[in-house]
Write an enzyme that holds these catalytic residues in place. Structure first.
Site, mmCIF file in Angstrom:
data_model
loop_
_atom_site.group_PDB
_atom_site.id
_atom_site.type_symbol
_atom_site.label_atom_id
_atom_site.label_comp_id
_atom_site.label_asym_id
_atom_site.label_seq_id
_atom_site.Cartn_x
_atom_site.Cartn_y
_atom_site.Cartn_z
ATOM 1 N N HIS A 474 16.912 -14.975 38.979
ATOM 2 C CA HIS A 474 16.114 -14.534 37.894
ATOM 3 C C HIS A 474 14.618 -15.356 38.189
ATOM 4 O O HIS A 474 14.208 -15.548 37.052
ATOM 5 C CB HIS A 474 16.513 -14.712 36.791
ATOM 6 C CG HIS A 474 17.974 -14.269 36.377
ATOM 7 N ND1 HIS A 474 19.066 -14.313 35.290
ATOM 8 C CD2 HIS A 474 18.628 -12.904 37.004
ATOM 9 C CE1 HIS A 474 20.104 -13.606 35.333
ATOM 10 N NE2 HIS A 474 19.646 -12.540 36.552
HETATM 11 C C1 LIG Z 1 21.250 -10.686 44.342
HETATM 12 C C2 LIG Z 1 20.582 -10.358 43.143
HETATM 13 C C3 LIG Z 1 21.411 -10.351 41.968
HETATM 14 C C4 LIG Z 1 20.748 -9.893 40.805
HETATM 15 N N1 LIG Z 1 21.587 -9.613 39.560
HETATM 16 C C5 LIG Z 1 21.195 -9.149 38.402
HETATM 17 C C6 LIG Z 1 21.972 -8.657 37.278
HETATM 18 O O1 LIG Z 1 23.198 -8.396 37.575
HETATM 19 N N2 LIG Z 1 21.338 -8.072 36.433
HETATM 20 C C7 LIG Z 1 19.956 -8.233 35.931
HETATM 21 O O2 LIG Z 1 19.444 -8.040 35.061
HETATM 22 N N3 LIG Z 1 19.094 -8.817 37.136
HETATM 23 C C8 LIG Z 1 19.563 -9.037 38.161
HETATM 24 N N4 LIG Z 1 18.693 -9.787 39.294
HETATM 25 C C9 LIG Z 1 17.442 -9.592 39.062
HETATM 26 C C10 LIG Z 1 16.735 -8.489 38.944
HETATM 27 O O3 LIG Z 1 17.255 -7.447 39.823
HETATM 28 C C11 LIG Z 1 15.221 -8.618 39.036
HETATM 29 O O4 LIG Z 1 14.679 -9.464 38.084
HETATM 30 C C12 LIG Z 1 14.498 -7.492 39.031
HETATM 31 O O5 LIG Z 1 14.781 -6.433 40.121
HETATM 32 C C13 LIG Z 1 12.980 -7.625 39.447
HETATM 33 O O6 LIG Z 1 12.042 -6.488 39.335
HETATM 34 P P1 LIG Z 1 10.581 -6.477 40.093
HETATM 35 O O7 LIG Z 1 10.097 -5.106 39.823
HETATM 36 O O8 LIG Z 1 9.976 -7.506 39.376
HETATM 37 O O9 LIG Z 1 10.887 -7.046 41.560
HETATM 38 P P2 LIG Z 1 11.530 -6.326 42.775
HETATM 39 O O10 LIG Z 1 12.713 -5.376 42.387
HETATM 40 O O11 LIG Z 1 12.182 -7.285 43.580
HETATM 41 O O12 LIG Z 1 10.647 -5.425 43.484
HETATM 42 C C14 LIG Z 1 9.561 -5.957 44.339
HETATM 43 C C15 LIG Z 1 9.338 -4.736 45.348
HETATM 44 O O13 LIG Z 1 8.053 -5.063 46.025
HETATM 45 C C16 LIG Z 1 8.253 -4.861 47.387
HETATM 46 N N5 LIG Z 1 7.071 -5.782 47.880
HETATM 47 C C17 LIG Z 1 6.926 -7.012 47.660
HETATM 48 N N6 LIG Z 1 5.672 -7.436 48.320
HETATM 49 C C18 LIG Z 1 5.023 -6.446 48.929
HETATM 50 C C19 LIG Z 1 4.176 -6.087 49.873
HETATM 51 N N7 LIG Z 1 3.407 -6.940 50.019
HETATM 52 N N8 LIG Z 1 3.825 -4.648 50.000
HETATM 53 C C20 LIG Z 1 4.752 -3.834 49.584
HETATM 54 N N9 LIG Z 1 5.939 -3.970 48.781
HETATM 55 C C21 LIG Z 1 5.973 -5.238 48.569
HETATM 56 C C22 LIG Z 1 9.571 -5.514 47.457
HETATM 57 O O14 LIG Z 1 10.042 -5.097 48.767
HETATM 58 C C23 LIG Z 1 10.127 -4.905 46.503
HETATM 59 O O15 LIG Z 1 10.768 -3.615 46.957
HETATM 60 C C24 LIG Z 1 19.565 -9.948 40.629
HETATM 61 C C25 LIG Z 1 18.521 -10.172 41.619
HETATM 62 C C26 LIG Z 1 19.016 -10.595 42.886
HETATM 63 C C27 LIG Z 1 18.205 -10.592 44.161
#
Ligand SMILES: Cc1cc2nc3c(=O)[nH]c(=O)nc-3n(C[C@H](O)[C@H](O)[C@H](O)COP(=O)(O)OP(=O)(O)OC[C@H]3O[C@@H](n4cnc5c(N)ncnc54)[C@H](O)[C@@H]3O)c2cc1C
Length: 539
Positions: A474
């Site tokens: 997280h």
């Molecule tokens: C193994 C695991 C288990 C988890 N379990 C839970 C759970 O059960 N419940 C829950 O609520 N949360 C859980 N989480 C946390 C939750 O999934 C994250 O907090 C959430 O997905 C974050 O969303 P985000 O949009 O900030 O980032 P992300 O979903 O990580 O999205 C970022 C995106 O940007 C892309 N990216 C990054 N840099 C670049 C770049 N330079 N150019 C183009 N694209 C790029 C990445 O490839 C990715 O697709 C878990 C996370 C993991 C890894």
């Protein structure tokens, strides 16, 4: 050069929501850039498949942090989705909004419009809850939320009963008006398949002519005209390209990706950037600071009742689970292994829950650390109990290790660097032992396998925590939201301080980590961001 009204970087949990919401207006054009590729694989779509994606470099950034002093110099492995859907395509699907006070904290930190009463609407708009009628819950939204009542393993009720023996209340909805206590988790699945925001928001929106998705496109920097962000450079199939944004660039690249891209573009601590030879576009000392994460430890207990180990370990058990899944998309393959848990107060004088609990009717004490085969649990019945502090006070940071966008940044989580977090580690570990000794769990538990009876004193518990505790995945806060440009990266309208045409809308903007899992609040942030952008741009 191609031009779009909005260029969004990152098709993760937040990016998929924003791309869908902004493209609802047919008069604007939206480009979504994603470093990873397709999420159309069985191990992403099948709920229990997330064990397989945990170490799959083709869809996972697979970061390792720097050695953490508070964890006896161990590195922490941070999986992050590098695929359509981002970390929401590889997560454990637990759906928890967080405590109402978490968002009131955000507001009190100088962010008007982010109190619980302000953001509740966005949580509700996002969800399609399948449980019984309840106030505060959304129906008909894109993300299906499945209530595990009647579906979870029977031992979950034993865990809930033992918690009640210790005086903790039970709840039938962590996302309801109170949400305090122990109960069953809800998960983001629809018809037995993962309900990521890629499936829920992006896929239907891709039918629109005004939304374009480019995958395998890693953003390498932002382009500027003075203080105004004008576009994004990215590399795809070894070719460097640039797109321009007529209205705004929106970073949704996640806690690591968004801060890294800012720094690569000259937005960060001026001295740090200069040391790497990166021209400073805007001195923004808060970029990459303020990282917060949940840190958990698990205790393993052998049981005298069958657990999911008995169902999933033997070949015939796997076959039966597979048949069951094919029959009605139900059974253990359709769920997360985190089935029950809670938000509890470790002391009655606290004003809000300080610990999150997990009960999983399955165990993996014999799986090598480098594997996470959820379908290969221990060959004997056992379960695991875990906890993490809800609101850790340690603050981590990240910085560039190189001006090369393809080099990984240096991540320093700084876990257990405050007395409060150390105290919570001991309190929570002690509490797991109390739970294990409370009826009716006591009668079901045969033996504590890990850490075992040799770990007895508070000093032992802390030493064990330092040896074994790890991230709950997280990490948030590297581009924190707030009013002060020296301490925060974006303002309460998610605009980057000191720059124009640039917003950030993902988990990186959390001013403080919410008390629970971070996917639902990230979805909320993106829903609210869409409204902020639409209203500012139509003004
Ligand atoms: C193994 C695991 C288990 C988890 N379990 C839970 C759970 O059960 N419940 C829950 O609520 N949360 C859980 N989480 C946390 C939750 O999934 C994250 O907090 C959430 O997905 C974050 O969303 P985000 O949009 O900030 O980032 P992300 O979903 O990580 O999205 C970022 C995106 O940007 C892309 N990216 C990054 N840099 C670049 C770049 N330079 N150019 C183009 N694209 C790029 C990445 O490839 C990715 O697709 C878990 C996370 C993991 C890894």
């Amino acid at each position: 050069m191609d031009a779009f009204d909005y260029v969004i970087v990152g098709a993760g949990t937040a990016g998929c929501v924003l791309a869908s919401r902004l493209s609802e207006d047919p008069s604007v054009s939206v480009l979504l850039l994603e470093a990873g590729g397709s999420d159309r694989t069985i191990w992403i779509q099948l709920p229990i498949g997330y064990g397989r994606t945990y170490f799959d470099a083709s869809i996972n950034w697979m970061y390792d942090t720097a050695p953490v002093p508070g964890l006896n110099g161990r590195e922490s492995y941070w999986p992050r989705g590098k695929v359509i859907g981002g970390s929401g395509s590889i997560n454990a699907m637990v759906h928890v909004r967080g405590r109402p006070e978490d968002f009131d904290d955000w507001k009190d930190l100088g962010n008007p419009g982010w109190g619980f009463d302000d953001v509740l609407h966005y949580f509700m708009r996002a969800e399609d809850f399948d449980g019984g009628p309840r106030s505060h819950r959304g129906r008909g939204g894109p993300v299906r939320v499945t209530d595990l009542t009647g579906l979870a393993h029977p031992l979950c009720q034993t865990f809930i009963a033992a918690s009640q023996t210790l005086g903790f209340p039970s709840t039938d909805d962590f996302n309801g008006p109170s949400g305090e206590g122990v109960g069953l988790y809800q998960i983001t699945t629809r018809d037995g398949l993962r309900a990521s925001t890629a499936n829920a928001y992006l896929r239907p929106a891709l039918q629109r002519k005004n939304l374009k998705l480019i995958s395998h496109a890693q953003a390498t920097g932002l382009t500027f005209d003075g203080a105004r962000a004008t576009g994004v450079s990215y590399r795809r199939q070894a070719v460097e390209q640039t797109v321009s944004a007529r209205r705004e660039v929106i970073l949704c690249a996640g806690t690591i990706g968004s801060a890294q891209l800012l720094m690569l573009s000259g937005v960060g601590d001026g001295a740090d950037l200069q040391a790497l030879g990166i021209p400073v576009r805007h001195h923004a000392p808060a970029v990459g600071r303020n990282i917060q994460d949940h840190l958990a430890v698990s205790y393993f207990y052998k049981t005298n009742r069958p657990t999911l180990n008995n169902e999933l370990r033997p070949f015939h058990g796997k076959a039966l689970a597979g048949l069951r899944y094919l029959w009605d998309r139900g059974g253990p393959l359709s769920m997360s292994v985190n089935q029950a848990g809670g938000f509890i107060r470790s002391r009655p004088d606290l004003t809000r829950p300080d610990l999150q609990l997990y009960f999983s009717p399955v165990s993996y004490t014999q799986t090598p650390l480098s594997e996470r085969r959820l379908l290969n649990p221990d060959p004997f019945p056992a379960v695991l109990l875990s906890f993490n502090a809800c609101r850790p006070t340690s603050r981590g940071r990240m910085s560039l290790s190189s001006p090369d966008p393809f080099e990984y940044p240096l991540i320093e989580p700084n876990y257990l660097s405050t007395d409060k977090d150390i105290e919570d580690a001991v309190t929570g570990s002690r509490l797991l032992r109390q739970l294990a000794a409370a009826e009716p769990l006591k009668s079901v538990f045969v033996e504590e396998l890990i850490p075992g009876p040799k770990v007895a004193t508070d000093e032992d518990l802390l030493a064990d925590f330092r040896d074994r505790a790890d991230t709950v995945y997280h990490p948030v806060g590297s581009c924190g939201m707030g009013p002060d440009p020296t301490r925060h990266v974006v303002d309460p309208r998610l605009k980057a301080h000191g720059l124009e045409g640039l917003r950030i809308a993902d988990a990186s903007i959390f001013p403080t980590v919410t008390s629970g899992n971070t996917n639902a609040p990230t979805t909320m942030v993106a829903e609210k961001a869409a409204d902020l952008i639409r209203s500012d741009d139509s003004a």
